[in-house]
Design an enzyme around this catalytic site. Structure first.
Site, PDB file in Angstrom:
ATOM      1  N   HIS A  43       0.876  -1.128  -0.169  1.00  0.00           N
ATOM      2  CA  HIS A  43      -0.054   0.086  -0.051  1.00  0.00           C
ATOM      3  C   HIS A  43       0.801   1.164  -0.058  1.00  0.00           C
ATOM      4  O   HIS A  43       1.853   1.319   0.794  1.00  0.00           O
ATOM      5  CB  HIS A  43      -0.997   0.170   1.222  1.00  0.00           C
ATOM      6  CG  HIS A  43      -2.031  -0.778   1.183  1.00  0.00           C
ATOM      7  ND1 HIS A  43      -3.168  -0.702   0.123  1.00  0.00           N
ATOM      8  CD2 HIS A  43      -2.580  -1.968   1.674  1.00  0.00           C
ATOM      9  CE1 HIS A  43      -4.128  -1.519   0.545  1.00  0.00           C
ATOM     10  NE2 HIS A  43      -3.577  -2.361   1.283  1.00  0.00           N
ATOM     11  N   CYS A  98       0.152   1.467  -5.498  1.00  0.00           N
ATOM     12  CA  CYS A  98      -0.854   2.395  -6.473  1.00  0.00           C
ATOM     13  C   CYS A  98      -0.120   3.769  -6.973  1.00  0.00           C
ATOM     14  O   CYS A  98       0.663   4.243  -5.982  1.00  0.00           O
ATOM     15  CB  CYS A  98      -2.056   2.827  -5.544  1.00  0.00           C
ATOM     16  SG  CYS A  98      -3.087   1.412  -4.882  1.00  0.00           S
TER      17      CYS A  98
END
Length: 239
Positions: free
Chosen positions: A145, A216
């Site tokens: 993440h 991401c």
């Protein structure tokens, strides 16, 4: 006899005032509901941004300590790091398999877990199960993440060519050098070529020991992924 109210009596609302008061009550109720909804949304966002980080960092600590205790125990013949059975036959999804550090961005001993499910990524960095093991020929690919859930890769886009990634297993420490910085490559979440044993060459036979880092591209939910590639430059046994 009861008191007869006259239109001039201030204690009795006129018929004209009653609908206004009912409308005012409805507006008040709607306002309260909107405030409650707004507070709920802010609470959810706050938990995602801050609460999940606290929970996940506790999970990181737990996974790290558990893995280190496991490494202190005698290895079994089935341990793939001892030349035994294939890892695919012994490691359960969600198991911690290594510790990953990236000194250039202040990342230290984050547990690498098998798989990339939401649960796994809330407890550490995920290893794409179909890719190579740490230090092996092929492509050792991981995901983490960039925001929420401990955000281990929050600074991944700050990596530059030559920065090192250190992966520790039970018996060895592998050091990789970044070849392509994550900030220079963006793909969609369906571009699986980055996970190929030779990225972008699905039919090629791997001869090098590579690493791929994915996260991401945007701070909030997005189908885009930032990807960095590197290669093994050092392998040494732990004392």
């Amino acid at each position: 006899m009861g008191r007869v109210s006259s239109p001039a009596d201030p204690t009795t609302p006129s018929r004209r005032d009653r609908p206004r008061r009912r409308g005012s009550r409805i507006l008040t109720v709607v306002g309260v509901l909107l405030i409650a909804f707004g507070v709920g949304v802010l609470g959810y966002v706050g938990y995602q941004l801050y609460g999940t980080n606290i929970t996940s960092r506790h999970a990181y600590d737990s996974e790290r300590e558990q893995l280190k205790r496991q490494w202190q125990q005698p290895a079994t013949s089935a341990d793939p790091q001892q030349g035994g059975t294939s890892k695919k036959d012994t490691v359960i999804p969600g198991d911690a398999i290594a510790l990953l550090s990236i000194p250039a961005i202040g990342l230290h001993e984050i547990p690498v877990l098998e798989g990339t499910s939401d649960d796994v990524l809330a407890r550490g960095i995920g290893h794409y199960s179909q890719t190579a093991d740490p230090g092996q020929v092929g492509n050792f690919a991981v995901a983490g993440h960039r925001i929420t859930h401990g955000e281990p890769f929050s600074k991944l886009l700050e990596l530059n060519r030559g920065d090192q990634v250190v992966v520790e297993t039970r018996t060895k420490i592998y050091t990789y050098a970044i070849d392509n910085a994550p900030k220079k490559l963006t793909v969609t979440d369906t571009d699986s070529w980055v996970l190929d044993p030779v990225p972008g060459k699905p039919n090629a036979e791997p001869t090098k020991k590579l690493i791929t880092l994915t996260t991401c591209q945007d701070l909030f939910h997005s189908p885009d992924r930032s990807v960095g590639f590197g290669h093994l430059i050092d392998s040494r046994k732990k004392s």
